[in-house]
Design a protein around this motif. Structure first.
Motif, PDB file in Angstrom:
ATOM      1  N   VAL A 102     107.815  70.885  52.884  1.00 12.96           N
ATOM      2  CA  VAL A 102     107.974  71.235  51.474  1.00 12.96           C
ATOM      3  C   VAL A 102     109.287  71.995  51.329  1.00 12.96           C
ATOM      4  CG1 VAL A 102     106.965  72.490  49.540  1.00 12.96           C
ATOM      5  CG2 VAL A 102     105.473  71.337  51.175  1.00 12.96           C
ATOM      6  N   VAL A 103     110.147  71.514  50.449  1.00 10.40           N
ATOM      7  CA  VAL A 103     111.453  72.145  50.242  1.00 10.40           C
ATOM      8  C   VAL A 103     111.498  72.803  48.866  1.00 10.40           C
ATOM      9  CG1 VAL A 103     112.693  70.603  51.800  1.00 10.40           C
ATOM     10  CG2 VAL A 103     112.453  69.978  49.417  1.00 10.40           C
ATOM     11  N   ALA A 104     112.241  73.893  48.811  1.00 14.14           N
ATOM     12  CA  ALA A 104     112.436  74.604  47.545  1.00 14.14           C
ATOM     13  C   ALA A 104     113.880  74.400  47.109  1.00 14.14           C
ATOM     14  CB  ALA A 104     112.134  76.084  47.720  1.00 14.14           C
ATOM     15  N   ASP A 105     114.072  73.960  45.875  1.00 11.91           N
ATOM     16  CA  ASP A 105     115.439  73.769  45.384  1.00 11.91           C
ATOM     17  C   ASP A 105     116.033  75.108  44.947  1.00 11.91           C
ATOM     18  OD1 ASP A 105     114.260  74.300  42.946  1.00 11.91           O
ATOM     19  OD2 ASP A 105     114.501  72.280  42.148  1.00 11.91           O
ATOM     20  N   GLY A 126     108.651  63.800  47.100  1.00 15.93           N
ATOM     21  CA  GLY A 126     109.108  64.171  45.769  1.00 15.93           C
ATOM     22  C   GLY A 126     108.021  64.730  44.872  1.00 15.93           C
ATOM     23  N   SER A 127     106.769  64.656  45.315  1.00 19.11           N
ATOM     24  CA  SER A 127     105.696  65.192  44.480  1.00 19.11           C
ATOM     25  C   SER A 127     105.703  66.719  44.549  1.00 19.11           C
ATOM     26  CB  SER A 127     104.342  64.642  44.921  1.00 19.11           C
ATOM     27  OG  SER A 127     104.047  65.042  46.239  1.00 19.11           O
ATOM     28  N   PRO A 128     105.316  67.367  43.468  1.00 14.88           N
ATOM     29  CA  PRO A 128     105.307  68.837  43.481  1.00 14.88           C
ATOM     30  C   PRO A 128     104.220  69.366  44.416  1.00 14.88           C
ATOM     31  CG  PRO A 128     104.422  67.999  41.418  1.00 14.88           C
ATOM     32  CD  PRO A 128     104.915  66.816  42.182  1.00 14.88           C
ATOM     33  N   TYR A 129     104.511  70.478  45.055  1.00 12.11           N
ATOM     34  CA  TYR A 129     103.546  71.142  45.934  1.00 12.11           C
ATOM     35  C   TYR A 129     103.634  72.632  45.645  1.00 12.11           C
ATOM     36  CZ  TYR A 129     100.687  72.066  50.022  1.00 12.11           C
ATOM     37  OH  TYR A 129      99.664  72.441  50.850  1.00 12.11           O
ATOM     38  N   VAL A 130     102.534  73.222  45.260  1.00  9.83           N
ATOM     39  CA  VAL A 130     102.519  74.630  44.878  1.00  9.83           C
ATOM     40  C   VAL A 130     102.300  75.488  46.122  1.00  9.83           C
ATOM     41  CG1 VAL A 130     101.380  76.376  43.465  1.00  9.83           C
ATOM     42  CG2 VAL A 130     101.620  74.041  42.605  1.00  9.83           C
ATOM     43  N   GLY A 139     116.308  76.879  48.479  1.00  7.80           N
ATOM     44  CA  GLY A 139     117.066  76.150  49.491  1.00  7.80           C
ATOM     45  C   GLY A 139     116.406  76.112  50.862  1.00  7.80           C
ATOM     46  N   SER A 140     115.188  76.606  50.993  1.00  6.93           N
ATOM     47  CA  SER A 140     114.525  76.618  52.302  1.00  6.93           C
ATOM     48  C   SER A 140     113.472  75.514  52.391  1.00  6.93           C
ATOM     49  CB  SER A 140     113.878  77.978  52.562  1.00  6.93           C
ATOM     50  OG  SER A 140     112.809  78.177  51.660  1.00  6.93           O
TER      51      SER A 140
END
Length: 147
Positions: A102-105, A126-130, A139-140
């Protein structure tokens, strides 16, 4: 009539004084309860052990994936094989493990970069993951495993 009452009362006194079989009767009455408690404790401890092994499986899968430099299908198959070994002696045919990166923009919006699964459905890229707040900085990337 007096003779009948005297014989009956002496018989009753004799029966109430004798207690040779008392412990056997008490044991027979308590045995089902004792066995139920024993087998209930065994089943509870097995359920607790299965829960601990399941948590350990998810943690081990995430650790192994996070330590890998390059992830390919062969490595994921080996990691999933290891997860079924961790679950022994419990059956692993119904074990479902999903691992994802899971990446954080830059806005800290988290989405699935890639995912793979054992006996289940992987998350769509590309699906959202909370994630819990503050777990992933902008960025991590975070490895998530669900077992």
């Amino acid at each position: 009539m007096a003779l009948f009452f005297s014989k009956t009362s002496s018989l009753a006194r004799t029966l109430f004084k004798r207690n040779e079989g008392t412990s056997s009767v008490e044991f027979a009455l308590l045995l089902p309860l004792m066995l139920s408690i024993y087998f209930g404790a065994v089943e509870f401890s097995n359920a607790l052990l299965a829960d601990r092994k399941l948590n350990k499986t998810g943690s081990a899968v995430a650790d192994l994936v996070a330590q890998a430099v390059v992830i390919d299908d062969n490595l994921m198959d080996d990691i999933f094989d290891a997860s079924t070994t961790i679950m022994e002696p419990f059956g692993s045919t119904t074990l479902t493990v999903v691992v994802a990166s899971v990446v954080a923009d830059e806005n800290s919006v988290t989405t699935v970069d890639w995912s793979d699964a054992l006996n289940g459905t992987a998350f769509a890229p590309g699906s959202p993951y909370v994630l819990p707040a503050g777990l992933a900085a902008a960025g991590s990337s975070v490895i998530v495993a669900e077992a």
